[in-house]
Design an enzyme around this catalytic site. Structure first.
Site, PDB file in Angstrom:
ATOM      1  CG  HIS A  67      -2.237  -1.180   0.728  1.00  0.00           C
ATOM      2  ND1 HIS A  67      -3.234  -1.515   2.069  1.00  0.00           N
ATOM      3  CD2 HIS A  67      -2.660  -1.948   0.055  1.00  0.00           C
ATOM      4  CE1 HIS A  67      -4.186  -2.057   1.683  1.00  0.00           C
ATOM      5  NE2 HIS A  67      -3.748  -2.680   0.663  1.00  0.00           N
ATOM      6  CG  HIS A 127      -4.302  -4.974   5.790  1.00  0.00           C
ATOM      7  ND1 HIS A 127      -5.102  -4.134   5.655  1.00  0.00           N
ATOM      8  CD2 HIS A 127      -3.252  -4.090   4.560  1.00  0.00           C
ATOM      9  CE1 HIS A 127      -4.333  -2.750   5.130  1.00  0.00           C
ATOM     10  NE2 HIS A 127      -3.454  -2.716   5.281  1.00  0.00           N
TER      11      HIS A 127
HETATM   12 FE    FE Z   1      -1.490   1.351   6.330  1.00  0.00          FE
HETATM   13 ZN    ZN Z   2      -2.097  -0.970   4.683  1.00  0.00          ZN
END
Ligand code: FE
Ligand code: ZN
Length: 277
Positions: A67, A127
Protein backbone atom coordinates in the site's frame (compact mmCIF):
# COMPACT_ATOMS: atom_id res chain seq x y z
CA UNK A 1 32.96 13.40 27.49
CA UNK A 2 31.77 9.81 27.61
CA UNK A 3 34.24 7.03 28.30
CA UNK A 4 34.77 4.56 25.43
CA UNK A 5 32.74 2.04 27.45
CA UNK A 6 29.83 4.47 27.71
CA UNK A 7 30.09 5.19 23.99
CA UNK A 8 29.95 1.53 23.10
CA UNK A 9 27.04 0.97 25.52
CA UNK A 10 25.15 3.87 23.94
CA UNK A 11 25.83 2.37 20.50
CA UNK A 12 24.58 -1.02 21.62
CA UNK A 13 21.26 0.42 22.75
CA UNK A 14 18.67 0.77 20.01
CA UNK A 15 16.07 3.47 19.69
CA UNK A 16 12.65 2.79 18.13
CA UNK A 17 11.13 6.05 16.93
CA UNK A 18 7.62 6.48 15.50
CA UNK A 19 7.66 9.23 12.86
CA UNK A 20 4.12 10.55 12.30
CA UNK A 21 3.09 10.79 8.64
CA UNK A 22 -0.13 11.64 6.77
CA UNK A 23 -3.25 11.60 8.98
CA UNK A 24 -2.45 8.73 11.30
CA UNK A 25 0.52 6.68 9.98
CA UNK A 26 3.66 5.91 11.92
CA UNK A 27 6.87 5.29 10.01
CA UNK A 28 9.23 3.50 12.42
CA UNK A 29 12.95 4.17 12.55
CA UNK A 30 15.35 1.88 14.41
CA UNK A 31 18.75 3.36 15.20
CA UNK A 32 21.90 2.71 17.18
CA UNK A 33 22.32 6.51 17.37
CA UNK A 34 24.50 6.53 14.23
CA UNK A 35 22.84 4.38 11.56
CA UNK A 36 19.14 3.76 11.07
CA UNK A 37 16.71 1.55 9.19
CA UNK A 38 13.20 2.65 8.28
CA UNK A 39 10.05 0.52 8.16
CA UNK A 40 7.24 1.37 5.73
CA UNK A 41 8.21 4.90 4.62
CA UNK A 42 4.98 6.03 2.98
CA UNK A 43 6.40 9.55 2.77
CA UNK A 44 10.07 10.54 2.53
CA UNK A 45 9.85 14.08 3.95
CA UNK A 46 9.15 13.31 7.63
CA UNK A 47 11.77 10.54 7.52
CA UNK A 48 14.43 12.88 6.08
CA UNK A 49 13.54 15.48 8.72
CA UNK A 50 13.96 12.98 11.55
CA UNK A 51 17.25 11.63 10.12
CA UNK A 52 18.63 15.15 9.68
CA UNK A 53 17.56 16.30 13.14
CA UNK A 54 19.24 13.35 14.81
CA UNK A 55 22.21 13.06 12.47
CA UNK A 56 21.41 9.47 11.54
CA UNK A 57 22.46 7.73 8.31
CA UNK A 58 19.85 5.57 6.55
CA UNK A 59 21.20 2.08 5.78
CA UNK A 60 18.15 -0.03 4.85
CA UNK A 61 14.43 0.11 4.03
CA UNK A 62 12.00 -2.57 5.21
CA UNK A 63 8.50 -2.90 3.75
CA UNK A 64 5.55 -4.95 5.03
CA UNK A 65 3.07 -4.62 2.14
CA UNK A 66 2.41 -2.77 -1.10
CA UNK A 67 0.00 0.00 0.00
CA UNK A 68 1.13 3.48 -0.94
CA UNK A 69 0.98 4.84 2.61
CA UNK A 70 3.74 2.30 3.38
CA UNK A 71 5.91 2.42 0.23
CA UNK A 72 5.25 5.87 -1.30
CA UNK A 73 8.46 7.44 0.04
CA UNK A 74 10.88 4.72 -1.10
CA UNK A 75 11.78 6.32 -4.44
CA UNK A 76 12.62 9.72 -2.92
CA UNK A 77 14.69 8.14 -0.14
CA UNK A 78 16.69 6.17 -2.72
CA UNK A 79 17.05 9.10 -5.14
CA UNK A 80 18.58 11.29 -2.45
CA UNK A 81 21.16 8.57 -1.74
CA UNK A 82 22.10 7.63 -5.31
CA UNK A 83 25.76 8.44 -4.59
CA UNK A 84 25.95 5.86 -1.81
CA UNK A 85 24.10 3.40 -4.09
CA UNK A 86 23.07 0.11 -2.68
CA UNK A 87 20.68 0.82 0.16
CA UNK A 88 18.85 -2.51 0.33
CA UNK A 89 15.06 -2.48 0.12
CA UNK A 90 13.50 -5.52 1.80
CA UNK A 91 9.90 -6.48 1.15
CA UNK A 92 7.39 -9.24 0.49
CA UNK A 93 8.22 -11.60 -2.39
CA UNK A 94 4.51 -12.06 -3.03
CA UNK A 95 3.63 -8.45 -3.85
CA UNK A 96 4.38 -6.08 -6.72
CA UNK A 97 6.52 -3.34 -5.22
CA UNK A 98 9.00 -1.17 -7.10
CA UNK A 99 12.65 -0.86 -6.00
CA UNK A 100 12.70 -4.08 -3.95
CA UNK A 101 16.19 -5.56 -3.81
CA UNK A 102 15.52 -8.38 -1.31
CA UNK A 103 12.35 -10.46 -1.71
CA UNK A 104 11.25 -12.13 1.51
CA UNK A 105 8.76 -14.68 2.71
CA UNK A 106 7.96 -16.48 5.93
CA UNK A 107 10.97 -18.10 7.62
CA UNK A 108 13.55 -15.87 5.93
CA UNK A 109 16.15 -14.11 8.06
CA UNK A 110 17.13 -10.48 7.56
CA UNK A 111 20.58 -9.53 8.81
CA UNK A 112 21.60 -5.88 8.83
CA UNK A 113 25.11 -4.88 9.89
CA UNK A 114 24.62 -1.21 10.78
CA UNK A 115 22.70 -0.91 13.02
CA UNK A 116 23.21 -4.54 14.05
CA UNK A 117 19.75 -6.06 13.59
CA UNK A 118 18.35 -9.49 12.90
CA UNK A 119 14.73 -10.11 11.94
CA UNK A 120 12.84 -13.26 11.14
CA UNK A 121 10.09 -12.86 8.57
CA UNK A 122 6.54 -14.00 9.33
CA UNK A 123 3.90 -14.40 6.61
CA UNK A 124 0.77 -12.56 7.72
CA UNK A 125 -1.69 -12.56 4.79
CA UNK A 126 -5.10 -10.98 5.30
CA UNK A 127 -4.88 -7.19 4.95
CA UNK A 128 -3.02 -7.84 1.69
CA UNK A 129 -2.25 -11.21 0.11
CA UNK A 130 1.53 -11.09 0.56
CA UNK A 131 1.81 -9.05 3.77
CA UNK A 132 4.86 -9.89 5.91
CA UNK A 133 5.94 -8.92 9.44
CA UNK A 134 9.45 -8.53 10.86
CA UNK A 135 10.27 -10.05 14.26
CA UNK A 136 13.42 -9.18 16.18
CA UNK A 137 13.81 -11.88 18.82
CA UNK A 138 15.88 -9.71 21.15
CA UNK A 139 17.32 -6.22 21.13
CA UNK A 140 20.58 -5.52 23.02
CA UNK A 141 18.47 -5.28 26.19
CA UNK A 142 16.86 -8.68 25.53
CA UNK A 143 13.47 -7.26 24.48
CA UNK A 144 11.66 -8.66 21.40
CA UNK A 145 10.17 -6.34 18.77
CA UNK A 146 7.61 -6.76 16.01
CA UNK A 147 6.92 -4.61 12.96
CA UNK A 148 3.55 -5.77 11.71
CA UNK A 149 2.41 -3.07 9.25
CA UNK A 150 -1.38 -3.13 8.94
CA UNK A 151 -1.97 -6.61 10.38
CA UNK A 152 -2.22 -6.08 14.13
CA UNK A 153 -3.15 -2.69 15.60
CA UNK A 154 -3.46 -1.64 19.22
CA UNK A 155 -6.89 -3.07 20.15
CA UNK A 156 -7.69 -3.88 16.52
CA UNK A 157 -6.57 -5.45 13.26
CA UNK A 158 -6.28 -4.47 9.61
CA UNK A 159 -9.14 -4.57 7.16
CA UNK A 160 -9.35 -7.56 4.84
CA UNK A 161 -8.63 -6.00 1.45
CA UNK A 162 -7.15 -9.07 -0.22
CA UNK A 163 -7.24 -11.98 2.21
CA UNK A 164 -9.89 -14.14 3.85
CA UNK A 165 -10.97 -14.16 7.50
CA UNK A 166 -9.31 -17.59 7.79
CA UNK A 167 -5.97 -16.18 6.62
CA UNK A 168 -6.17 -13.14 8.86
CA UNK A 169 -7.11 -15.15 11.94
CA UNK A 170 -4.20 -17.52 11.28
CA UNK A 171 -1.87 -14.53 10.84
CA UNK A 172 -3.07 -12.97 14.11
CA UNK A 173 -2.70 -16.33 15.88
CA UNK A 174 0.93 -16.47 14.71
CA UNK A 175 1.58 -12.99 16.13
CA UNK A 176 -0.26 -13.81 19.38
CA UNK A 177 2.13 -16.77 19.83
CA UNK A 178 5.14 -14.41 20.11
CA UNK A 179 6.47 -13.64 23.61
CA UNK A 180 4.14 -11.52 25.76
CA UNK A 181 6.79 -8.82 26.22
CA UNK A 182 7.19 -8.31 22.44
CA UNK A 183 6.97 -4.60 21.67
CA UNK A 184 4.51 -4.20 18.80
CA UNK A 185 5.22 -1.35 16.40
CA UNK A 186 2.00 -0.83 14.45
CA UNK A 187 1.77 1.41 11.41
CA UNK A 188 -1.28 3.51 12.35
CA UNK A 189 -2.64 5.44 15.32
CA UNK A 190 -6.11 3.88 15.29
CA UNK A 191 -6.15 3.07 18.99
CA UNK A 192 -9.01 5.24 20.30
CA UNK A 193 -11.51 4.21 17.63
CA UNK A 194 -10.40 0.59 18.01
CA UNK A 195 -10.99 0.79 21.77
CA UNK A 196 -14.52 2.11 21.19
CA UNK A 197 -15.29 -0.98 19.12
CA UNK A 198 -13.49 -3.31 21.55
CA UNK A 199 -15.65 -2.00 24.41
CA UNK A 200 -18.80 -2.65 22.38
CA UNK A 201 -17.60 -6.26 21.97
CA UNK A 202 -16.55 -6.73 25.58
CA UNK A 203 -18.14 -4.10 27.87
CA UNK A 204 -17.08 -5.82 31.12
CA UNK A 205 -13.37 -6.22 30.30
CA UNK A 206 -11.67 -4.33 33.17
CA UNK A 207 -8.24 -4.29 31.48
CA UNK A 208 -9.86 -2.66 28.46
CA UNK A 209 -11.53 0.02 30.61
CA UNK A 210 -8.17 0.87 32.21
CA UNK A 211 -6.48 0.91 28.78
CA UNK A 212 -9.17 3.28 27.48
CA UNK A 213 -8.26 5.78 30.22
CA UNK A 214 -4.49 5.34 29.75
CA UNK A 215 -4.66 5.62 25.96
CA UNK A 216 -6.87 8.72 26.16
CA UNK A 217 -4.37 10.35 28.52
CA UNK A 218 -1.55 9.63 26.04
CA UNK A 219 -3.53 11.13 23.15
CA UNK A 220 -4.49 14.17 25.25
CA UNK A 221 -0.76 14.69 25.88
CA UNK A 222 -0.11 14.46 22.12
CA UNK A 223 1.78 11.15 22.49
CA UNK A 224 1.50 7.91 20.49
CA UNK A 225 -0.31 5.02 22.15
CA UNK A 226 2.37 2.72 20.67
CA UNK A 227 4.23 0.49 20.94
CA UNK A 228 1.83 -1.95 22.49
CA UNK A 229 2.82 -5.49 23.56
CA UNK A 230 1.56 -8.93 22.62
CA UNK A 231 0.62 -9.64 26.25
CA UNK A 232 -1.42 -6.45 26.44
CA UNK A 233 -3.16 -7.15 23.12
CA UNK A 234 -4.12 -10.63 24.30
CA UNK A 235 -5.89 -8.94 27.24
CA UNK A 236 -7.71 -6.17 25.37
CA UNK A 237 -7.84 -6.82 21.61
CA UNK A 238 -11.14 -8.46 20.59
CA UNK A 239 -9.59 -9.84 17.41
CA UNK A 240 -7.13 -11.86 19.54
CA UNK A 241 -10.02 -12.88 21.84
CA UNK A 242 -12.52 -14.17 19.30
CA UNK A 243 -13.11 -17.34 21.32
CA UNK A 244 -13.98 -15.49 24.57
CA UNK A 245 -17.49 -16.35 25.83
CA UNK A 246 -18.20 -12.66 26.61
CA UNK A 247 -17.46 -11.69 23.01
CA UNK A 248 -19.50 -14.58 21.63
CA UNK A 249 -22.43 -13.48 23.84
CA UNK A 250 -22.22 -9.91 22.48
CA UNK A 251 -22.13 -11.22 18.90
CA UNK A 252 -25.12 -13.51 19.54
CA UNK A 253 -27.11 -10.50 20.77
CA UNK A 254 -25.90 -8.31 17.88
CA UNK A 255 -26.50 -10.79 15.04
CA UNK A 256 -29.19 -13.06 16.51
CA UNK A 257 -27.05 -16.12 15.85
CA UNK A 258 -24.39 -17.90 17.82
CA UNK A 259 -20.78 -18.06 16.66
CA UNK A 260 -19.80 -21.71 16.89
CA UNK A 261 -16.05 -21.24 16.44
CA UNK A 262 -13.45 -18.53 16.97
CA UNK A 263 -13.38 -18.16 13.17
CA UNK A 264 -17.16 -17.55 13.06
CA UNK A 265 -16.87 -14.90 15.70
CA UNK A 266 -13.78 -13.35 14.08
CA UNK A 267 -15.68 -13.10 10.78
CA UNK A 268 -18.72 -11.52 12.46
CA UNK A 269 -16.55 -9.05 14.40
CA UNK A 270 -14.52 -7.98 11.36
CA UNK A 271 -17.72 -7.37 9.38
CA UNK A 272 -19.28 -5.41 12.25
CA UNK A 273 -16.13 -3.31 12.71
CA UNK A 274 -16.10 -2.35 9.01
CA UNK A 275 -19.42 -0.54 9.55
CA UNK A 276 -18.95 0.54 13.18
CA UNK A 277 -19.04 4.28 13.94
FE1 FE B 1 -1.66 1.55 6.10
ZN1 ZN C 1 -2.29 -1.08 4.31
Amino acid sequence: MNSPEQDSLARNALEYVPVPAFEDNYIWLVSDSRDAVVVDPGDAAPVEACLAERGWRLTAILLTHHHNDHVGGVKDLLDRRKAECGIPVYGPAGERIEHLTQRLSGGDLVRIAQPALEFSVIDVPGHTAGHIAYFQARDPRGIPHLFCGDTLFASGCGRLFEGTPEQMLRSLDALAALPDDTQVHCAHEYTMSNIRFARACEPDNAALARWNADAQALRDAGKPTLPTTIGHEKAVNPFLRAGEPAIQATLAAQFGQRARTALDSFRMMRGWKDKFR
